[in-house]
Design a protein around this motif. Sequence first.
Motif, PDB file in Angstrom:
ATOM      1  N   LEU A  24      60.867 106.261  38.869  1.00 14.19           N
ATOM      2  CA  LEU A  24      59.778 105.341  38.535  1.00 14.19           C
ATOM      3  C   LEU A  24      58.406 106.016  38.522  1.00 14.19           C
ATOM      4  CD1 LEU A  24      60.864 102.271  40.710  1.00 14.19           C
ATOM      5  CD2 LEU A  24      61.075 102.501  38.234  1.00 14.19           C
ATOM      6  N   LEU A  25      58.338 107.292  38.863  1.00 18.02           N
ATOM      7  CA  LEU A  25      57.045 107.974  38.972  1.00 18.02           C
ATOM      8  C   LEU A  25      56.228 107.966  37.685  1.00 18.02           C
ATOM      9  CD1 LEU A  25      55.237 109.492  40.922  1.00 18.02           C
ATOM     10  CD2 LEU A  25      56.379 111.625  40.250  1.00 18.02           C
ATOM     11  N   PRO A  26      56.846 108.034  36.488  1.00 18.72           N
ATOM     12  CA  PRO A  26      56.013 107.972  35.270  1.00 18.72           C
ATOM     13  C   PRO A  26      55.186 106.705  35.150  1.00 18.72           C
ATOM     14  CG  PRO A  26      58.210 108.787  34.743  1.00 18.72           C
ATOM     15  CD  PRO A  26      58.245 108.338  36.174  1.00 18.72           C
ATOM     16  N   LEU A  27      55.609 105.621  35.782  1.00 22.62           N
ATOM     17  CA  LEU A  27      54.873 104.356  35.657  1.00 22.62           C
ATOM     18  C   LEU A  27      53.434 104.479  36.143  1.00 22.62           C
ATOM     19  CD1 LEU A  27      54.789 101.337  34.999  1.00 22.62           C
ATOM     20  CD2 LEU A  27      55.775 100.893  37.259  1.00 22.62           C
ATOM     21  N   PRO A  28      53.179 104.925  37.388  1.00 23.40           N
ATOM     22  CA  PRO A  28      51.770 105.038  37.803  1.00 23.40           C
ATOM     23  C   PRO A  28      51.047 106.206  37.144  1.00 23.40           C
ATOM     24  CG  PRO A  28      53.202 105.857  39.539  1.00 23.40           C
ATOM     25  CD  PRO A  28      54.096 105.257  38.498  1.00 23.40           C
ATOM     26  N   ILE A  30      51.475 107.191  33.884  1.00 24.37           N
ATOM     27  CA  ILE A  30      51.098 106.785  32.528  1.00 24.37           C
ATOM     28  C   ILE A  30      50.120 105.610  32.584  1.00 24.37           C
ATOM     29  CG2 ILE A  30      51.979 105.839  30.356  1.00 24.37           C
ATOM     30  CD1 ILE A  30      54.590 107.337  30.897  1.00 24.37           C
ATOM     31  N   ILE A  31      50.434 104.617  33.395  1.00 16.16           N
ATOM     32  CA  ILE A  31      49.544 103.461  33.552  1.00 16.16           C
ATOM     33  C   ILE A  31      48.761 103.669  34.848  1.00 16.16           C
ATOM     34  CG2 ILE A  31      49.403 100.937  33.591  1.00 16.16           C
ATOM     35  CD1 ILE A  31      52.207 100.834  32.435  1.00 16.16           C
ATOM     36  N   ASN A  32      47.740 104.486  34.782  1.00 16.54           N
ATOM     37  CA  ASN A  32      46.982 104.870  35.974  1.00 16.54           C
ATOM     38  C   ASN A  32      45.917 103.821  36.278  1.00 16.54           C
ATOM     39  OD1 ASN A  32      46.121 106.341  38.149  1.00 16.54           O
ATOM     40  ND2 ASN A  32      44.890 107.778  36.938  1.00 16.54           N
ATOM     41  N   LYS A  37      50.007 100.922  39.572  1.00 13.98           N
ATOM     42  CA  LYS A  37      50.375 101.437  40.890  1.00 13.98           C
ATOM     43  C   LYS A  37      51.052 100.359  41.743  1.00 13.98           C
ATOM     44  CE  LYS A  37      46.523 104.732  40.828  1.00 13.98           C
ATOM     45  NZ  LYS A  37      45.206 105.095  41.415  1.00 13.98           N
ATOM     46  N   THR A  38      50.554  99.128  41.642  1.00 13.93           N
ATOM     47  CA  THR A  38      51.177  98.040  42.392  1.00 13.93           C
ATOM     48  C   THR A  38      52.576  97.749  41.860  1.00 13.93           C
ATOM     49  OG1 THR A  38      48.993  97.073  42.755  1.00 13.93           O
ATOM     50  CG2 THR A  38      50.893  95.665  43.176  1.00 13.93           C
ATOM     51  N   ALA A  39      52.735  97.804  40.541  1.00 15.16           N
ATOM     52  CA  ALA A  39      54.059  97.600  39.948  1.00 15.16           C
ATOM     53  C   ALA A  39      55.030  98.686  40.419  1.00 15.16           C
ATOM     54  CB  ALA A  39      53.955  97.605  38.430  1.00 15.16           C
ATOM     55  N   TYR A  40      54.539  99.894  40.578  1.00 15.32           N
ATOM     56  CA  TYR A  40      55.373 100.989  41.095  1.00 15.32           C
ATOM     57  C   TYR A  40      55.890 100.649  42.492  1.00 15.32           C
ATOM     58  CZ  TYR A  40      56.450 105.738  42.760  1.00 15.32           C
ATOM     59  OH  TYR A  40      57.066 106.847  43.283  1.00 15.32           O
ATOM     60  N   THR A  41      55.008 100.178  43.355  1.00 16.02           N
ATOM     61  CA  THR A  41      55.418  99.769  44.708  1.00 16.02           C
ATOM     62  C   THR A  41      56.401  98.607  44.662  1.00 16.02           C
ATOM     63  OG1 THR A  41      53.262 100.458  45.579  1.00 16.02           O
ATOM     64  CG2 THR A  41      54.579  98.983  46.949  1.00 16.02           C
ATOM     65  N   LEU A  42      56.116  97.631  43.796  1.00 14.96           N
ATOM     66  CA  LEU A  42      56.963  96.449  43.700  1.00 14.96           C
ATOM     67  C   LEU A  42      58.381  96.825  43.259  1.00 14.96           C
ATOM     68  CD1 LEU A  42      55.924  93.045  42.204  1.00 14.96           C
ATOM     69  CD2 LEU A  42      58.098  94.043  41.563  1.00 14.96           C
ATOM     70  N   PHE A  43      58.509  97.697  42.252  1.00 14.17           N
ATOM     71  CA  PHE A  43      59.835  98.071  41.760  1.00 14.17           C
ATOM     72  C   PHE A  43      60.622  98.857  42.800  1.00 14.17           C
ATOM     73  CE2 PHE A  43      58.037  97.840  37.231  1.00 14.17           C
ATOM     74  CZ  PHE A  43      58.545  96.572  37.051  1.00 14.17           C
ATOM     75  N   ILE A  44      59.929  99.748  43.514  1.00 19.61           N
ATOM     76  CA  ILE A  44      60.620 100.502  44.569  1.00 19.61           C
ATOM     77  C   ILE A  44      61.166  99.558  45.633  1.00 19.61           C
ATOM     78  CG2 ILE A  44      60.286 102.137  46.470  1.00 19.61           C
ATOM     79  CD1 ILE A  44      58.332 103.650  44.727  1.00 19.61           C
ATOM     80  N   MET A  45      60.317  98.620  46.073  1.00 22.74           N
ATOM     81  CA  MET A  45      60.754  97.682  47.102  1.00 22.74           C
ATOM     82  C   MET A  45      61.878  96.779  46.597  1.00 22.74           C
ATOM     83  SD  MET A  45      57.111  96.633  48.872  1.00 22.74           S
ATOM     84  CE  MET A  45      57.895  95.604  50.114  1.00 22.74           C
ATOM     85  N   ALA A  46      61.801  96.373  45.333  1.00 25.61           N
ATOM     86  CA  ALA A  46      62.852  95.517  44.775  1.00 25.61           C
ATOM     87  C   ALA A  46      64.186  96.240  44.752  1.00 25.61           C
ATOM     88  CB  ALA A  46      62.464  95.067  43.363  1.00 25.61           C
TER      89      ALA A  46
END
Length: 592
Positions: A24-28, A30-32, A37-46
């Motif tokens: 999931l690292l490309p998400l934050p 590319i979308i900096n 960044k919050t979506a990155y945390t949300l997906f990891i936790m999900a």
Amino acid sequence: MASCWQMIRGWSSLFVVILTPLVLLPLPLIINTPEGKTAYTLFIMAVYWVTEAIPIGVTSLLPIILFPMMNIIDAKVIAKSYMSDLLLLFLGGLLVAVAIERWNLHRRIALKILLLVGSEPRWLMLGMMLATWFLSMWISNTATTAMMIPITEAVLQQLKGTLTTDNLSDEAEDVKGSVEKQKIGDSEKANGTSKPEPEEPGSPETPREKHYRLMCKGMSLSICYAANSGGIATLTGTGPNLVLKENADKLYAEHGLSSPVNFASWIGFGLPLSALVLFVCWIWLQIAFLRCRGLCQCCTSSEEKTAQGKRVKAIVRQEYEKLGPITFAEGAVLFWFIMLVVLWISRDLGGVGGWGDLFAEGSVSDATPAILIGVCLFFFPSRLPFRRRTHAPERYSVNGIPVEVDDDDDYRLKPLLLWSDAHSKVPWSLFLLLGGGFALSEGCKQSGLSAWMGEQLEVFSSVDKWGMLFILCYLTAAMTEVTSNTAISILLMPILTTLALRTGVHPLYYMFPAALSCSFAFMLPVATPPNAIVFSYGHVRVVDMMSAGLVMNILAVPLLVMATGTWGDAMFDFGNIPAAFLNSTSALASQA
């Protein structure tokens, strides 16, 4: 090859923990933006919540690590989410529940209900469901199911026999042997050493055996379904209820309004719905498993019916008599329990008064009486002071096993609740889960991710709000079958809040049904711990639970939608959106 596959399976949790952030690292990158960044945390936790690669409570601590590192929210700010007024309300309720379990009061209540309902299978099922339903409103659904299933098993053993007995002493011996056998079986299940009874190969199943097998399935499923249904009746009944309460309180506070969601209003909305779901479940399980044949009244001879009734009543009565007369400790716990419920309900009577009006506005909440009663349990004596014991030693429960109080000194006072009991029985990981959910919700709101997701969901604005309710409820009920219902509600509440504000709908109109749908976990053993406990006893197969649970999901959602549109609308006035919310809707629209 087999050993390689076993190694991969054994290391799968580590692979998930390491690979998920990397994938999931490309998400934050590319979308900096804060949203990315919050979506990155949300997906990891999900992913971690669904796979349980690490304990759910530990996953809930990730926001306090990732949000400050990615400059979304300061650590000092996000840390406050892990201890709030709502979590203290939950703690107070759990302390009372632990005291009820410690002194075995829940078992007395359950057995008393069974003594009152009669011995016919359908009424026994109703009695077991009522006992489970009532207890699950106040104590853990898991603890309620673990306590009720052995009682159900012992009753089923008595229903299995069809031979009449003329000698009541012989009958008592049969009852005693059945109870002892059940205790051994329960011990083996707890230790993981139980083995299924061998079946004779090739022996055809008689109609009576088939109907008994179906009855075992129905009785077993009735316990976990009643536990899940009971959780929606009270505010502290299950995790998603508390998640809704927290999000509603924050939403109303942001708009300068007082939240209408409190213990009394939740009882008014959730209790009738819970009772309705329980009744429909009872009817459906009779149709699916009892079918008015075999061991039911209409096809059983009077002699057999009389014998079965005697055996069932004998075992329930014997178990009840083992508890002995009600002790001072049990009476004291019952008093404090009733006192807590009365204080919860009477604090705010919907704007027509309540003891909360004696204090400054907003200074007390439902957590205040919860913690007050919880503290009282730690010093209130478990027997009358200055009175030597003249009866049998007082009893309480440790891990479901009745034990006696060690009274070397007859004058020594012991409180109703010890910290060792609270420490071992309170599910502390659930506090972390709720706190992590509140932290994640705050991050989504502060970063703007909730607003962005709500904007994307505006495509549903053309859908009728009744149709939207059905979509939300069925979708939520499906998701909660495969992951934690609390985690699902944590992810959904901020999104639904923004969606409602953007589409001009009262936020609670979406939030209430979605939160309650999280408790409609009827289909799979992994959906809730009560389902797993029932499944472990071997009467129910996955296909049985799926077929019965699918119908329950189909039936429960329309009941929920009906409740939302009738007495829910009358209580919360869903059709009249507060002006502050309308202003917020206009602001969101202008930003878009």
